[in-house]
Motif scaffolding. Structure first.
Motif, PDB file in Angstrom:
ATOM      1  N   ASN A 115       0.834  -1.205   0.000  1.00 40.49           N
ATOM      2  CA  ASN A 115       0.000   0.000   0.000  1.00 40.49           C
ATOM      3  C   ASN A 115       0.875   1.264   0.000  1.00 40.49           C
ATOM      4  O   ASN A 115       0.593   2.217  -0.734  1.00 40.49           O
ATOM      5  N   VAL A 118       2.293   1.679  -3.487  1.00 42.39           N
ATOM      6  CA  VAL A 118       1.300   2.149  -4.465  1.00 42.39           C
ATOM      7  C   VAL A 118       0.999   3.631  -4.239  1.00 42.39           C
ATOM      8  O   VAL A 118       0.932   4.413  -5.190  1.00 42.39           O
ATOM      9  N   ARG A 119       0.868   4.031  -2.978  1.00 44.99           N
ATOM     10  CA  ARG A 119       0.478   5.416  -2.708  1.00 44.99           C
ATOM     11  C   ARG A 119       1.628   6.386  -2.945  1.00 44.99           C
ATOM     12  O   ARG A 119       1.394   7.577  -3.175  1.00 44.99           O
ATOM     13  N   HIS A 123      -0.005   6.656  -9.970  1.00 52.46           N
ATOM     14  CA  HIS A 123      -0.884   5.558 -10.370  1.00 52.46           C
ATOM     15  C   HIS A 123      -0.810   5.397 -11.885  1.00 52.46           C
ATOM     16  O   HIS A 123      -0.724   6.384 -12.601  1.00 52.46           O
TER      17      HIS A 123
ATOM     18  N   TRP B  28     -12.757   5.639   5.813  1.00 49.99           N
ATOM     19  CA  TRP B  28     -12.630   6.488   4.618  1.00 49.99           C
ATOM     20  C   TRP B  28     -12.952   7.948   4.886  1.00 49.99           C
ATOM     21  O   TRP B  28     -12.846   8.780   3.974  1.00 49.99           O
ATOM     22  N   HIS B 141     -14.248   2.257  -5.405  1.00 56.19           N
ATOM     23  CA  HIS B 141     -13.377   1.086  -5.343  1.00 56.19           C
ATOM     24  C   HIS B 141     -13.459   0.346  -6.681  1.00 56.19           C
ATOM     25  O   HIS B 141     -14.500   0.368  -7.342  1.00 56.19           O
ATOM     26  N   PRO B 187      -4.595   7.028  -5.256  1.00 49.74           N
ATOM     27  CA  PRO B 187      -4.878   5.798  -4.510  1.00 49.74           C
ATOM     28  C   PRO B 187      -5.146   6.101  -3.035  1.00 49.74           C
ATOM     29  O   PRO B 187      -4.445   6.913  -2.430  1.00 49.74           O
ATOM     30  N   VAL B 188      -6.149   5.438  -2.484  1.00 48.46           N
ATOM     31  CA  VAL B 188      -6.445   5.531  -1.052  1.00 48.46           C
ATOM     32  C   VAL B 188      -5.987   4.262  -0.351  1.00 48.46           C
ATOM     33  O   VAL B 188      -5.299   4.310   0.668  1.00 48.46           O
ATOM     34  N   TYR B 189      -6.357   3.110  -0.915  1.00 47.10           N
ATOM     35  CA  TYR B 189      -5.888   1.827  -0.371  1.00 47.10           C
ATOM     36  C   TYR B 189      -5.506   0.918  -1.541  1.00 47.10           C
ATOM     37  O   TYR B 189      -6.350   0.601  -2.381  1.00 47.10           O
ATOM     38  N   LEU B 190      -4.231   0.524  -1.571  1.00 49.42           N
ATOM     39  CA  LEU B 190      -3.662  -0.215  -2.699  1.00 49.42           C
ATOM     40  C   LEU B 190      -4.067   0.519  -3.986  1.00 49.42           C
ATOM     41  O   LEU B 190      -4.083   1.729  -4.015  1.00 49.42           O
ATOM     42  N   ASP B 191      -4.369  -0.249  -5.050  1.00 45.37           N
ATOM     43  CA  ASP B 191      -4.917   0.409  -6.242  1.00 45.37           C
ATOM     44  C   ASP B 191      -6.407   0.094  -6.338  1.00 45.37           C
ATOM     45  O   ASP B 191      -6.989   0.132  -7.415  1.00 45.37           O
ATOM     46  N   VAL B 192      -7.030  -0.211  -5.188  1.00 42.65           N
ATOM     47  CA  VAL B 192      -8.426  -0.644  -5.164  1.00 42.65           C
ATOM     48  C   VAL B 192      -9.357   0.513  -4.784  1.00 42.65           C
ATOM     49  O   VAL B 192     -10.315   0.804  -5.507  1.00 42.65           O
ATOM     50  N   VAL B 193      -9.084   1.150  -3.666  1.00 42.95           N
ATOM     51  CA  VAL B 193      -9.909   2.290  -3.252  1.00 42.95           C
ATOM     52  C   VAL B 193      -9.203   3.557  -3.723  1.00 42.95           C
ATOM     53  O   VAL B 193      -7.992   3.707  -3.493  1.00 42.95           O
ATOM     54  N   LYS B 194      -9.934   4.441  -4.380  1.00 37.72           N
ATOM     55  CA  LYS B 194      -9.251   5.584  -4.980  1.00 37.72           C
ATOM     56  C   LYS B 194     -10.182   6.783  -5.123  1.00 37.72           C
ATOM     57  O   LYS B 194     -11.414   6.641  -5.120  1.00 37.72           O
TER      58      LYS B 194
END
Lengths: 128, 202
Positions: A115, A118-119, A123, B28, B141, B187-194
């Motif tokens: 994480n 990624v952050r 992206h 969030w 997400h 990105p907020v969490y991994l590349d899943v939440v954004k």
């Protein structure tokens, strides 16, 4: 990285707890004489069966994707690892739970690291 | 109005606040508060649901909040009445908006385009009611490019689709395909939440 204590504790408890549960479940199902590959596949399936409802329940107090993804991965990896080890030598319940919990914490640390990576980076397709 | 989707979300209302109102909202909250702090002018908020996001709206805004489910809107009403500003709740399908062209200065969404049945056309409908140069801000997400997370989200989607959202969509690509430009993804969490920001071209 998550810095709020409530969520940090929630992540640790979720992954260590699910890892320990999976360890216990797998060690109680897999016997010493089993083929290792079969034990790993069965361990992974048991891990996911335990982790899925746990992830849904734990997402209520601790967050959705942030709980669900590492907990599901904990179920998969601790199930495979414990399946492999239980097929190679006899394991006590205590050591199975401890190993499962440790695997959960390693998975959580890895997810935190990913994480952060990624952050910190742009992206893919961040602008167009 | 897409009555199949309407029924799905009418049925989801029972467990919705329990599943989404605590951990996910708390977790969030900083990102949502930051995203919605940019609200100004005439704002369209898509899929307000039971109104959990209203607490993050800055005071004094003029917001039209829509949802496809009347039951969700009924739950949102008490929160909307407490909002310090002008907040109208409307029963609308994003695919079938009856607002004139260029009605709104900004559009915001929150975990919306995981569930809209035809996301690209839904986003095109938003472009139509958004004034040229207007912005869209989305908290969403999506799927993941990382193994095994992408695979896990793909495997869970056939199940979650029946109850509510799809977990493996590529919403930034859908935003581009709908014709938005200057698409920025945080990105907020991994590349899943954004968080996704984009502009309706002039």
């Amino acid at each position: 990285m998550e810095r709020r204590l409530y969520f940090l504790c929630g992540d640790v408890v979720s992954n260590a707890g699910v890892g320990a549960l999976v360890g216990l479940a797998v060690a109680s199902c897999v016997g010493e004489t089993w083929p290792v590959v079969l034990a790993m596949v069965l361990g992974m399936l048991i891990g996911e069966v335990v982790a899925l409802p746990a992830a849904v329940a734990l997402s209520v107090p601790f967050g959705a994707m942030e709980v669900m993804l590492p907990v599901m991965l904990t179920g998969m990896t601790s199930g495979m690892l414990l399946g492999m080890l239980a097929a190679m030598r006899a394991m006590s319940s205590g050591s199975a739970a401890a190993l499962g919990a440790t695997t959960g914490l390693v998975v959580l640390a890895t997810t935190y690291g990913l994480n952060a990576y990624v952050r910190a980076r742009p992206h893919p397709g961040a602008t167009s | 109005m897409d009555h199949v989707t309407e029924r799905k979300w009418d049925n989801a209302v029972r467990g919705y606040d329990l599943m989404n109102g605590y951990g996910p909202e708390w977790r969030w909250a900083p990102w949502k508060r930051q995203l919605f702090s940019a609200m100004e002018g005439k704002v369209l908020f898509v899929a307000v649901g039971t109104g959990q996001d209203i607490q993050f709206f800055p005071p004094g805004c003029e917001i039209t909040a829509i949802d496809i489910s009347d039951r969700m809107l009924a739950r949102a009403r008490p929160k909307a009445e407490q909002y310090d500003g002008r907040l109208e709740l409307r029963h609308r399908d994003v695919h079938d908006l009856d607002y004139p062209d260029a009605t709104f200065d900004q559009v915001f969404t929150s975990c919306t385009f995981c569930s809209v049945p035809d996301p690209v056309n839904g986003l095109r409908a938003l472009r139509r009611v958004l004034e040229p140069g207007g912005t869209i801000g989305m908290f969403e997400h999506t799927g993941s490019r990382f193994f095994p997370f992408g695979m896990m989200l793909d495997l869970m989607t056939p199940l979650t689709r029946r109850l509510g959202p799809e977990l493996n969509r590529d919403t930034p690509a859908n935003v581009r395909q709908a014709g938005f430009v200057d698409v920025r993804v945080e990105p907020v969490y991994l590349d899943v939440v954004k968080v996704i920001h984009a502009v309706n071209p002039d």
